[in-house]
Design an enzyme around this catalytic site. Structure first.
Site, PDB file in Angstrom:
ATOM      1  N   GLU A  27     -72.741  22.727  75.030  1.00 53.81           N
ATOM      2  CA  GLU A  27     -72.596  21.266  74.870  1.00 53.81           C
ATOM      3  C   GLU A  27     -71.131  20.860  74.701  1.00 53.81           C
ATOM      4  O   GLU A  27     -70.246  21.699  74.497  1.00 53.81           O
ATOM      5  CB  GLU A  27     -73.416  20.770  73.675  1.00 53.81           C
ATOM      6  N   LYS A  88     -69.768   9.555  72.696  1.00 54.56           N
ATOM      7  CA  LYS A  88     -70.743  10.568  72.288  1.00 54.56           C
ATOM      8  C   LYS A  88     -72.079  10.132  72.886  1.00 54.56           C
ATOM      9  O   LYS A  88     -72.606   9.076  72.521  1.00 54.56           O
ATOM     10  CB  LYS A  88     -70.815  10.632  70.762  1.00 54.56           C
ATOM     11  N   VAL A 108     -76.746  17.597  71.799  1.00 54.84           N
ATOM     12  CA  VAL A 108     -77.772  18.591  72.115  1.00 54.84           C
ATOM     13  C   VAL A 108     -78.841  17.956  73.009  1.00 54.84           C
ATOM     14  O   VAL A 108     -79.227  18.526  74.038  1.00 54.84           O
ATOM     15  CB  VAL A 108     -78.393  19.167  70.822  1.00 54.84           C
ATOM     16  N   ASP A 140     -82.889   7.418  60.217  1.00 54.38           N
ATOM     17  CA  ASP A 140     -81.949   8.208  61.011  1.00 54.38           C
ATOM     18  C   ASP A 140     -82.502   9.605  61.265  1.00 54.38           C
ATOM     19  O   ASP A 140     -82.398  10.497  60.417  1.00 54.38           O
ATOM     20  CB  ASP A 140     -80.583   8.264  60.311  1.00 54.38           C
ATOM     21  N   SER A 142     -82.344  12.409  64.381  1.00 55.23           N
ATOM     22  CA  SER A 142     -81.623  12.655  65.636  1.00 55.23           C
ATOM     23  C   SER A 142     -82.566  12.735  66.826  1.00 55.23           C
ATOM     24  O   SER A 142     -83.654  13.325  66.751  1.00 55.23           O
ATOM     25  CB  SER A 142     -80.834  13.955  65.529  1.00 55.23           C
ATOM     26  N   ALA A 143     -82.103  12.175  67.946  1.00 59.41           N
ATOM     27  CA  ALA A 143     -82.851  12.278  69.202  1.00 59.41           C
ATOM     28  C   ALA A 143     -82.908  13.731  69.702  1.00 59.41           C
ATOM     29  O   ALA A 143     -83.668  14.034  70.625  1.00 59.41           O
ATOM     30  CB  ALA A 143     -82.225  11.378  70.259  1.00 59.41           C
ATOM     31  N   ASP A 144     -82.129  14.626  69.082  1.00 61.63           N
ATOM     32  CA  ASP A 144     -82.232  16.051  69.441  1.00 61.63           C
ATOM     33  C   ASP A 144     -83.658  16.549  69.201  1.00 61.63           C
ATOM     34  O   ASP A 144     -84.165  17.395  69.943  1.00 61.63           O
ATOM     35  CB  ASP A 144     -81.286  16.907  68.573  1.00 61.63           C
ATOM     36  N   LYS A 161     -77.322  21.956  59.234  1.00 57.80           N
ATOM     37  CA  LYS A 161     -76.520  21.809  58.012  1.00 57.80           C
ATOM     38  C   LYS A 161     -77.308  21.050  56.971  1.00 57.80           C
ATOM     39  O   LYS A 161     -78.111  20.188  57.309  1.00 57.80           O
ATOM     40  CB  LYS A 161     -75.288  20.967  58.309  1.00 57.80           C
TER      41      LYS A 161
HETATM   42  N1  PSU Z   1     -74.530  19.192  63.936  1.00 57.41           N
HETATM   43  C1  PSU Z   1     -73.500  20.019  63.727  1.00 57.41           C
HETATM   44  N2  PSU Z   1     -72.442  19.996  64.575  1.00 57.41           N
HETATM   45  C2  PSU Z   1     -72.402  19.146  65.649  1.00 57.41           C
HETATM   46  C3  PSU Z   1     -73.512  18.284  65.870  1.00 57.41           C
HETATM   47  C4  PSU Z   1     -74.542  18.340  64.995  1.00 57.41           C
HETATM   48  O1  PSU Z   1     -73.553  20.786  62.789  1.00 57.41           O
HETATM   49  O2  PSU Z   1     -71.414  19.141  66.402  1.00 57.41           O
HETATM   50  C5  PSU Z   1     -73.506  17.379  67.053  1.00 57.41           C
HETATM   51  C6  PSU Z   1     -74.398  17.947  68.170  1.00 57.41           C
HETATM   52  O3  PSU Z   1     -73.856  17.609  69.417  1.00 57.41           O
HETATM   53  C7  PSU Z   1     -75.703  17.209  67.960  1.00 57.41           C
HETATM   54  C8  PSU Z   1     -75.208  15.854  67.517  1.00 57.41           C
HETATM   55  O4  PSU Z   1     -76.513  17.112  69.103  1.00 57.41           O
HETATM   56  O5  PSU Z   1     -74.093  16.129  66.681  1.00 57.41           O
HETATM   57  C9  PSU Z   1     -76.272  15.082  66.773  1.00 57.41           C
HETATM   58  O6  PSU Z   1     -75.844  13.779  66.596  1.00 57.41           O
HETATM   59  P1  PSU Z   1     -76.868  12.685  66.050  1.00 57.41           P
HETATM   60  O7  PSU Z   1     -77.234  13.163  64.666  1.00 57.41           O
HETATM   61  O8  PSU Z   1     -76.073  11.426  66.069  1.00 57.41           O
HETATM   62  O9  PSU Z   1     -78.036  12.691  66.986  1.00 57.41           O
HETATM   63 MN    MN Z   2     -78.585   9.654  64.024  1.00 58.38          MN
END
Ligand code: PSU
Ligand code: MN
Length: 302
Positions: A27, A88, A108, A140, A142-144, A161
């Protein structure tokens, strides 16, 4: 327009795919928004060389001038590492980035989508996004996670984390039907540390077993991804109390500054790095390299 006008697969990745050689997707949000320059650039190249040493071909993914690029050259990686105006992009952002011809690092979720368009099967990262600690109020999540429920890519990560609610993240993955496999571990890792207090669903100790299970999932018509949790190597794992205190301080500051949405993860990563005098960054780099090796190992059997 046809898909081919949106998608640019590098020659190296194309010939690997044609020759049946293993390919590992990587990524780019980790490059543009996860680490400071120039360590991000060095790490991105180190990840690619690690994958090559493990007899697989790396495919770093990003959107450049609106083209979905699968396989980048060093100049393109340098742009992602050093430019200040890189978006992003997660699933919701991709169509805007492409149609407006913008530059974007892929999360991701977005990397899974692009890797799938190029018929890749496996992807290595550091940590995935998940359910945030205050998700009960903020929603909140994540869409992951939803991407893992629908796109056929196996993701290797060092867990999540504890900036996130790890327990809720695992519950949500269960709801979405995403298998969580521990490589050589019974416990789900917490990125900087090998332990989180939560178990994985299943433990597997061989790359071949993991590849067999991935193939079986898809042959059964069970669409969606899998999460392979690979703990940070013992020699690079951080002190649990030190990292927990850094995370708590960073969360408090984010709350005070009112940071939310897609800004929160990059903000916390950068704060934690400063609070730990850079130690978290070193652990971060080592664990991503470790994940790239495992992904290349599994890819050889896929
Ligand atoms: N968690 C980490 N390091 C990162 C990310 C998440 O420990 O770099 C990044 C990854 O690219 C992940 C994104 O897909 O943040 C998630 O962002 P969000 O929570 O806004 O969906
Ligand atoms: Mn988010």
């Amino acid at each position: 327009m046809s898909l081919n006008e949106y998608l640019q697969i590098s020659d190296e990745v194309k010939s690997a795919l044609n020759g049946g050689k293993p390919v590992v997707a990587l990524e780019s949000t980790i490059i543009s928004h996860g680490m400071p320059y120039p360590r991000n650039y060095e790490t991105a190249l180190l990840l690619e060389s690690t994958v090559r040493e493990c007899n697989a071909v790396p495919a770093t993914i990003a959107v450049l001038n609106g083209k979905i690029k699968v396989g980048l050259d060093n100049e393109e990686i340098e742009i992602l590492a050093s430019s200040k105006n890189i978006y992003k992009a997660s699933r919701r952002d991709l169509p805007v980035m492409v149609s407006k011809k913008l530059n974007a690092a892929t999360t991701v979720a977005a990397t899974m989508i692009c890797a799938n368009l190029a018929s890749l099967k496996i992807f290595a990262t550091g940590g995935i996004g998940g359910v945030h600690r205050n998700a009960r109020e903020t929603y909140d999540i994540s869409a992951d996670l939803t991407e893992l429920s629908k796109t056929n890519i196996a993701v290797v990560s060092a867990g999540v984390k504890s900036i996130l609610d790890i327990g809720l993240t695992l519950e949500y993955l269960e709801t979405l039907g995403v298998p969580v496999i521990g490589f050589n571990t019974d416990e789900f890792p917490a990125f900087f540390t090998r332990e989180s207090g939560y178990k994985v669903n299943y433990r597997m100790d061989s790359e071949k077993d993991i590849a067999d299970m991935i193939r079986t999932k898809w042959e059964l018509g069970l669409n969606g991804g899998l999460l392979i949790a690979n703990p940070v190597p013992l020699e690079y794992s951080m002190d649990k109390d030190e990292i927990q205190s850094a995370i708590n301080k960073a969360l408090k500051k984010a709350d005070e500054l009112g940071i939310k949405g897609k800004e929160i993860t990059p903000f916390l990563l950068s704060e934690i790095k400063d609070i730990t005098s850079g130690k978290s960054l070193e652990a971060n780099i080592k664990l991503v390299i470790n994940n790239a090796k495992l992904a290349a190992g599994i890819a050889a059997y896929l």
